[in-house]
Enzyme design. Sequence first.
Site, PDB file in Angstrom:
ATOM      1  N   THR A  46       0.868  -1.193  -0.129  1.00  0.00           N
ATOM      2  CA  THR A  46      -0.093  -0.007   0.049  1.00  0.00           C
ATOM      3  C   THR A  46       0.945   1.406  -0.048  1.00  0.00           C
ATOM      4  O   THR A  46       1.972   1.240   0.368  1.00  0.00           O
ATOM      5  CB  THR A  46      -1.048  -0.088   1.145  1.00  0.00           C
ATOM      6  OG1 THR A  46      -0.080   0.019   2.347  1.00  0.00           O
ATOM      7  CG2 THR A  46      -2.034  -1.311   1.124  1.00  0.00           C
ATOM      8  N   THR A  48       1.508   4.197   1.467  1.00  0.00           N
ATOM      9  CA  THR A  48       2.447   4.867   2.530  1.00  0.00           C
ATOM     10  C   THR A  48       3.274   3.642   3.268  1.00  0.00           C
ATOM     11  O   THR A  48       4.360   4.046   3.804  1.00  0.00           O
ATOM     12  CB  THR A  48       1.459   5.468   3.773  1.00  0.00           C
ATOM     13  OG1 THR A  48       0.753   6.601   3.288  1.00  0.00           O
ATOM     14  CG2 THR A  48       2.256   6.017   5.121  1.00  0.00           C
ATOM     15  N   CYS A  49       2.830   2.455   3.258  1.00  0.00           N
ATOM     16  CA  CYS A  49       3.274   1.564   3.931  1.00  0.00           C
ATOM     17  C   CYS A  49       4.625   1.263   2.926  1.00  0.00           C
ATOM     18  O   CYS A  49       5.692   1.109   3.662  1.00  0.00           O
ATOM     19  CB  CYS A  49       2.590   0.086   3.700  1.00  0.00           C
ATOM     20  SG  CYS A  49       1.173   0.516   4.803  1.00  0.00           S
ATOM     21  N   SER A  50       4.606   1.308   1.794  1.00  0.00           N
ATOM     22  CA  SER A  50       5.781   0.863   0.985  1.00  0.00           C
ATOM     23  C   SER A  50       6.693   1.949   0.773  1.00  0.00           C
ATOM     24  O   SER A  50       8.022   1.929   0.367  1.00  0.00           O
ATOM     25  CB  SER A  50       5.417   0.528  -0.650  1.00  0.00           C
ATOM     26  OG  SER A  50       4.656  -0.798  -0.370  1.00  0.00           O
TER      27      SER A  50
END
Length: 159
Positions: A46, A48-50
């Site tokens: 996703t 922000t996660c990545s």
Amino acid sequence: MTISVGDRLPNTILVKATADGPDQVDTDAFFKGRKIALFAVPGAFTPTCSAKHLPGFVEKSAELKAKGVDEIACTSVNDAFVLGAWAKSADAGDITMLADGNGEFAKATGLDFDGSKFGMGTRSQRYSMIVNDGVVEQLNVEAPGEFKVSSAEHLLSEI
């Protein structure tokens, strides 16, 4: 009830992504006798996660370990194959990926949320914590849509 500083992590089974395939991990055994920096993301790959969350922990892993952290682990409500692919794509070999495929750990800690309106089902909230011998020493839970207190940089500043 949401887990708090001073609480013992609930005992559940997570699945570790390894080179040999998925390996079941008992949380009591995994956290016993060690200081672990654990962070959670709503989903692998996703935005922000990545772009921010995982890369920050990869970048700061040596600094976290220099401050006494034995291991850095990431959990998400994804399967071990997805987390393994995400770690490989992000060159995150220093991070232990712990899949919470059914969201049992997220629910047991009270750090789950309903992402159904985004087509995601039950997911984990974004957070970071320091767990020492199975007990939560620090807990940084993000407000919905935020990325501030769960970052590797923030966690480092709290140690």
